[in-house]
Design a protein around this motif. Structure first.
Motif, mmCIF file in Angstrom:
data_model
loop_
_atom_site.group_PDB
_atom_site.id
_atom_site.type_symbol
_atom_site.label_atom_id
_atom_site.label_comp_id
_atom_site.label_asym_id
_atom_site.label_seq_id
_atom_site.Cartn_x
_atom_site.Cartn_y
_atom_site.Cartn_z
ATOM 1 N N GLU A 95 -36.910 -0.696 -0.466
ATOM 2 C CA GLU A 95 -36.267 -1.645 -1.365
ATOM 3 C C GLU A 95 -36.428 -3.095 -0.931
ATOM 4 O O GLU A 95 -35.969 -4.007 -1.621
ATOM 5 C CB GLU A 95 -34.774 -1.310 -1.490
ATOM 6 C CG GLU A 95 -34.492 0.106 -1.973
ATOM 7 C CD GLU A 95 -35.146 0.414 -3.307
ATOM 8 O OE1 GLU A 95 -35.250 -0.513 -4.147
ATOM 9 O OE2 GLU A 95 -35.557 1.571 -3.512
ATOM 10 N N HIS A 96 -37.040 -3.331 0.213
ATOM 11 C CA HIS A 96 -37.238 -4.708 0.664
ATOM 12 C C HIS A 96 -38.154 -5.459 -0.296
ATOM 13 O O HIS A 96 -39.166 -4.911 -0.749
ATOM 14 C CB HIS A 96 -37.869 -4.735 2.055
ATOM 15 C CG HIS A 96 -36.919 -4.359 3.147
ATOM 16 N ND1 HIS A 96 -37.341 -3.780 4.326
ATOM 17 C CD2 HIS A 96 -35.572 -4.487 3.254
ATOM 18 C CE1 HIS A 96 -36.301 -3.566 5.111
ATOM 19 N NE2 HIS A 96 -35.212 -3.989 4.481
ATOM 20 N N ASP A 97 -37.834 -6.726 -0.562
ATOM 21 C CA ASP A 97 -38.845 -7.578 -1.186
ATOM 22 C C ASP A 97 -39.674 -8.168 -0.058
ATOM 23 O O ASP A 97 -39.450 -7.878 1.129
ATOM 24 C CB ASP A 97 -38.209 -8.652 -2.080
ATOM 25 C CG ASP A 97 -37.312 -9.633 -1.323
ATOM 26 O OD1 ASP A 97 -37.549 -9.874 -0.118
ATOM 27 O OD2 ASP A 97 -36.375 -10.173 -1.946
ATOM 28 N N VAL A 98 -40.644 -8.987 -0.395
ATOM 29 C CA VAL A 98 -41.612 -9.395 0.621
ATOM 30 C C VAL A 98 -40.976 -10.280 1.704
ATOM 31 O O VAL A 98 -41.322 -10.177 2.886
ATOM 32 C CB VAL A 98 -42.823 -10.084 -0.048
ATOM 33 C CG1 VAL A 98 -42.442 -11.443 -0.627
ATOM 34 C CG2 VAL A 98 -43.981 -10.203 0.923
ATOM 35 N N ARG A 99 -40.026 -11.116 1.338
ATOM 36 C CA ARG A 99 -39.368 -11.942 2.354
ATOM 37 C C ARG A 99 -38.446 -11.105 3.228
ATOM 38 O O ARG A 99 -38.322 -11.352 4.429
ATOM 39 C CB ARG A 99 -38.609 -13.091 1.687
ATOM 40 C CG ARG A 99 -39.529 -14.114 1.027
ATOM 41 C CD ARG A 99 -38.740 -15.296 0.466
ATOM 42 N NE ARG A 99 -39.625 -16.265 -0.172
ATOM 43 C CZ ARG A 99 -40.018 -16.209 -1.428
ATOM 44 N NH1 ARG A 99 -39.609 -15.196 -2.194
ATOM 45 N NH2 ARG A 99 -40.830 -17.120 -1.945
ATOM 46 N N GLN A 100 -37.800 -10.127 2.631
ATOM 47 C CA GLN A 100 -36.982 -9.219 3.425
ATOM 48 C C GLN A 100 -37.844 -8.400 4.384
ATOM 49 O O GLN A 100 -37.406 -8.071 5.491
ATOM 50 C CB GLN A 100 -36.186 -8.291 2.502
ATOM 51 C CG GLN A 100 -35.072 -8.993 1.746
ATOM 52 C CD GLN A 100 -34.445 -8.108 0.677
ATOM 53 O OE1 GLN A 100 -35.109 -7.246 0.094
ATOM 54 N NE2 GLN A 100 -33.155 -8.313 0.424
ATOM 55 N N ALA A 101 -39.062 -8.097 3.969
ATOM 56 C CA ALA A 101 -39.988 -7.391 4.860
ATOM 57 C C ALA A 101 -40.297 -8.247 6.078
ATOM 58 O O ALA A 101 -40.314 -7.756 7.214
ATOM 59 C CB ALA A 101 -41.270 -7.041 4.105
ATOM 60 N N ARG A 102 -40.538 -9.528 5.841
ATOM 61 C CA ARG A 102 -40.777 -10.457 6.965
ATOM 62 C C ARG A 102 -39.563 -10.505 7.882
ATOM 63 O O ARG A 102 -39.699 -10.425 9.112
ATOM 64 C CB ARG A 102 -41.078 -11.845 6.416
ATOM 65 C CG ARG A 102 -41.233 -12.928 7.482
ATOM 66 C CD ARG A 102 -40.991 -14.298 6.875
ATOM 67 N NE ARG A 102 -39.636 -14.417 6.338
ATOM 68 C CZ ARG A 102 -39.250 -15.370 5.498
ATOM 69 N NH1 ARG A 102 -40.115 -16.271 5.083
ATOM 70 N NH2 ARG A 102 -38.007 -15.398 5.059
ATOM 71 N N ASP A 103 -38.380 -10.636 7.311
ATOM 72 C CA ASP A 103 -37.167 -10.731 8.121
ATOM 73 C C ASP A 103 -36.915 -9.437 8.883
ATOM 74 O O ASP A 103 -36.425 -9.456 10.019
ATOM 75 C CB ASP A 103 -35.972 -11.063 7.227
ATOM 76 C CG ASP A 103 -36.061 -12.448 6.604
ATOM 77 O OD1 ASP A 103 -36.856 -13.273 7.119
ATOM 78 O OD2 ASP A 103 -35.360 -12.706 5.607
#
Length: 358
Positions: free
Chosen positions: A135-143
């Motif tokens: 469910e991560h978006d791309v910025r959440q993936a980075r974080d």
């Protein structure tokens, strides 16, 4: 292919074996320890019929569909992750570690697993392929990648892919992209070499990204490697970065993997002179073999430079890489410099072995 020849020993480096993954996960009672799988049709025999179904089966299918050759499966059922990794120690050809179900236990468990797997990878000159949550978006993936809190050498030996991929077929559910990514690494190694970035490469098998990512979002998400759909091109792997955000030298997957490959081979080369006198003759045989290996690597496009002396340097010997005390103690120190495609500066590799007293 590059050959190493020494008195009393012989070895080869086969570029086809530079991408050998082990998929680490809970396979229940299907098998104990580690099994070798030679291809998708071999999976039921090696690991049980159930392994070919569900999320794990889809991940493994993605690996083989995208060019994966043989691989290993390591079972964590009934044991700790550390124990499972210890069982992998016996398989010296493993160069990629892929934890399955990374996010099944939540963020804290994912971080703990990521640290353990990348620590093993770094200490064995291998790479870990990780992924973000479904469910991560791309910025959440980075974080999420930053929240793993990997040490510097660990982050340089890890790459993270996002988003999940939806296999073709009615009702198919998204699965982690790590199988497809590992297969792409294997395909690129086989077709071009470990020094070629596994990026701008089409994902085969009909899988599509579960999320769309824009140019701006991708720019904000570095060092996450994004899979994106492009009209007329299908799904492409759009990035080849490690998780190292502090050292430009280790920012790119092919550079880290190339240097690891060279270090592994040179270390094996030194192992073959362990029973030779620690003398000028032994050093010269090591220097000649290393020069031959690196020149072959350069000729195949693995190193930059218009001539060998621009591509690499080799140093060994008393007064150059060893002191008189090193020689007496039986230490053999080989140093090489490599002109990898990125960055432009030489990358230094030092390998220490042992030999008999001079």
């Amino acid at each position: 292919m590059a050959d190493f020849n020494y008195p009393g020993g012989y070895g080869q480096e086969d570029s086809g074996g530079t991408a050998v993954p082990v998929f680490i996960g809970d396979f229940g009672t299907a098998f104990e320890g580690v099994v070798r799988v030679s291809g998708w049709p071999d999976l039921p025999r090696a690991a049980g019929e159930a392994t070919a179904t569900g999320e794990t089966g889809a991940v493994l299918r993605g690996y083989f569909e995208n060019g994966g050759a043989f691989c290993y499966l390591a079972n964590t059922a009934g044991k700790t992750l550390r124990e499972a990794l210890t069982s992998v120690e016996a398989f010296h050809d493993v160069t990629i570690l892929v934890p399955l179900g990374l996010w099944d236990g939540g963020a804290d468990a994912a971080a703990e697993t990521a640290r353990a797997v990348t620590a093993f990878a770094a200490s064995h000159r291998a790479m870990a392929i990780l992924h973000a949550g479904r469910e991560h978006d791309v910025r959440q993936a980075r974080d999420a990648a930053r929240a793993f809190k990997l040490e510097a050498d660990q982050s340089a030996h890890a790459a993270l892919y996002h988003p999940w991929l939806t296999p073709s077929g009615d009702g198919a559910q998204p699965v982690p992209p790590v199988g497809a990514a590992a297969g792409v690494w294997c395909r690129v190694d086989s077709e071009r070499g470990v020094w070629k970035a596994p990026a701008n490469v089409a994902v085969q098998g009909g899988s599509t990204p579960s999320q769309a990512v824009s140019d701006a979002e991708q720019g904000d998400a570095q060092p996450v490697n994004v899979l994106r759909a492009f009209t007329g091109k299908g799904t492409l792997v759009w990035g080849a970065r490690t998780l190292d955000e502090t050292d430009d030298q280790w920012k790119y997957v092919p550079v880290r993997r190339l240097v690891d490959l060279v270090e592994r081979n040179l270390r094996q080369a030194l192992d073959r002179v362990a029973f030779q006198p620690n003398s000028q003759a032994t050093w010269e045989s090591v220097r000649t073999a290393a020069d031959s290996y690196l020149q072959d690597l350069w000729r195949r496009g693995g190193l930059m430079g218009t001539k060998p002396e621009e591509a690499y340097v080799v140093q060994i010997g008393e007064g150059a890489t060893m002191t008189a005390e090193d020689v007496k103690a039986g230490r053999v120190v080989l140093k090489v410099g490599l002109a990898a495609a990125r960055p432009a500066d030489f990358i230094s590799v030092t390998v220490t072995g042992s030999a008999g007293q001079a």
